[in-house]
Design a protein around this motif. Structure first.
Motif, PDB file in Angstrom:
ATOM      1  N   TYR A 122       0.924  -0.906  -0.054  1.00 12.30           N
ATOM      2  CA  TYR A 122      -0.015  -0.081  -0.012  1.00 12.30           C
ATOM      3  C   TYR A 122       1.028   1.180  -0.033  1.00 12.30           C
ATOM      4  O   TYR A 122       1.968   1.129   0.759  1.00 12.30           O
ATOM      5  CB  TYR A 122      -0.966   0.162   1.331  1.00 12.30           C
ATOM      6  CG  TYR A 122      -1.837  -1.170   1.214  1.00 12.30           C
ATOM      7  CD1 TYR A 122      -2.829  -1.406   0.765  1.00 12.30           C
ATOM      8  CD2 TYR A 122      -1.336  -2.422   2.204  1.00 12.30           C
ATOM      9  CE1 TYR A 122      -3.781  -2.615   0.789  1.00 12.30           C
ATOM     10  CE2 TYR A 122      -2.334  -3.363   2.149  1.00 12.30           C
ATOM     11  CZ  TYR A 122      -3.333  -3.574   1.516  1.00 12.30           C
ATOM     12  OH  TYR A 122      -3.902  -4.601   1.609  1.00 12.30           O
ATOM     13  N   SER A 129      -2.929   8.177   0.343  1.00 11.30           N
ATOM     14  CA  SER A 129      -2.796   7.115  -0.305  1.00 11.30           C
ATOM     15  C   SER A 129      -2.887   7.043  -1.760  1.00 11.30           C
ATOM     16  O   SER A 129      -3.852   7.741  -2.350  1.00 11.30           O
ATOM     17  CB  SER A 129      -4.058   6.114   0.256  1.00 11.30           C
ATOM     18  OG  SER A 129      -4.247   5.025  -0.669  1.00 11.30           O
ATOM     19  N   GLN A 131      -3.385   4.490  -3.847  1.00 13.23           N
ATOM     20  CA  GLN A 131      -4.579   3.552  -4.377  1.00 13.23           C
ATOM     21  C   GLN A 131      -5.685   4.486  -4.075  1.00 13.23           C
ATOM     22  O   GLN A 131      -6.630   4.135  -4.799  1.00 13.23           O
ATOM     23  CB  GLN A 131      -4.444   2.406  -3.191  1.00 13.23           C
ATOM     24  CG  GLN A 131      -3.543   1.189  -3.824  1.00 13.23           C
ATOM     25  CD  GLN A 131      -2.498   1.081  -2.986  1.00 13.23           C
ATOM     26  OE1 GLN A 131      -1.844   2.152  -2.654  1.00 13.23           O
ATOM     27  NE2 GLN A 131      -1.655  -0.068  -2.668  1.00 13.23           N
ATOM     28  N   TYR A 155     -11.606   0.453   0.097  1.00 14.88           N
ATOM     29  CA  TYR A 155     -11.491   0.642  -1.267  1.00 14.88           C
ATOM     30  C   TYR A 155     -12.750   0.492  -1.799  1.00 14.88           C
ATOM     31  O   TYR A 155     -12.711   1.245  -3.173  1.00 14.88           O
ATOM     32  CB  TYR A 155     -10.287  -0.500  -1.894  1.00 14.88           C
ATOM     33  CG  TYR A 155      -8.920  -0.145  -1.615  1.00 14.88           C
ATOM     34  CD1 TYR A 155      -8.629   1.073  -0.422  1.00 14.88           C
ATOM     35  CD2 TYR A 155      -7.716  -0.957  -1.957  1.00 14.88           C
ATOM     36  CE1 TYR A 155      -7.385   1.303  -0.315  1.00 14.88           C
ATOM     37  CE2 TYR A 155      -6.551  -0.444  -1.517  1.00 14.88           C
ATOM     38  CZ  TYR A 155      -6.469   0.605  -0.558  1.00 14.88           C
ATOM     39  OH  TYR A 155      -5.183   0.687  -0.279  1.00 14.88           O
TER      40      TYR A 155
END
Length: 242
Positions: A122, A129, A131, A155
């Motif tokens: 990650y 972040s 992601q 997510y």
């Protein structure tokens, strides 16, 4: 007495109803805020590894340099960017803007490497972040594996948020609308001169100020002046002899 009783009853009802109105307004404000703002992910604790991002390979893969000088290829955990879509370059650009040349934090999980020997992590930069940024912009999807990743539930919330807003790959034409709008805006800024490079500037309604005069009918103005002079001389001689 009846008037006083009526006033007292009205005051009692107002005080009883007022807190409920405030609570309803606060709930409505919270609902509106949650609908307009993307969710955020909790930061990793503790961060396992720090490195400098030296190259972006694709939308979910970067090359980093560790503090001891070793190079590692890092694959983003739990997300993937669909290939062959018009959004893929946008995903690469976003990752470049976020990480290239910067110190990133890598939160490792199990297993630590994939079948190609890449680190699985990650990835964070300045507490953000990567992601999450890809998912919020609709440039990536939640990967089906590992299905039990520690942030998979969060997510999916980011992914659903992008779906609701029809962003990126979730748009009806998958980023093409954004590209077309950008091209249209650039066309307006440059005007029509690219299509008519030989045209003069448009004159204002009040006259010729602010623009060039239109081109003459001939490319040899000196010849035109000589011809006009000869014509005037001929007319003058004709009148003298008449």
């Amino acid at each position: 007495m009846r008037t006083l009783r009526s006033l007292a009853l009205a005051l009692f009802l107002l005080l009883s109803f007022h807190p409920q109105v405030l609570a309803s307004e606060e709930d409505s404000q919270r609902d509106n805020a949650s609908a307009s703002e993307p969710p955020t992910q909790q930061l990793p604790s503790p961060t396992k590894l720090e490195a400098k991002a030296v190259r972006v390979i694709d939308g979910t893969t970067v090359e980093v340099s560790l503090s001891d000088g070793r190079r590692e290829t890092v694959r983003f955990l739990q997300v993937h960017v669909p290939t062959g879509r018009s959004c893929t370059p946008k995903a690469v650009d976003l990752v470049k803007r976020m990480v290239l040349g910067k110190t990133v934090q890598l939160e490792l999980d199990h297993p630590k490497r994939d079948g190609n020997g890449r680190l699985l992590a990650y990835v964070y930069v300045n507490g953000k972040s990567v992601q999450q940024a890809l998912l919020n912009e609709g440039l990536a999807k939640v990967a089906p594996r590992p299905a039990d990743g520690k942030y998979v539930d969060q997510y999916r919330v980011f992914e659903d948020h992008a779906k609701a807003l029809e962003k990126g790959i979730w748009a009806s034409s998958a980023c093409k609308n954004e590209d077309r709008a950008k091209g249209s805006a650039e066309g307006k800024e440059t005007g029509n001169n690219d299509h008519n490079p030989n045209n003069t500037l448009k004159q204002s309604k009040s006259g010729n100020s602010g623009g060039r005069l239109p081109k003459t009918g001939t490319q040899h103005p000196a010849h035109a002046l000589i011809g006009a002079g000869i014509l005037l001389i001929g007319l003058f001689i004709y009148r003298r002899t008449a």
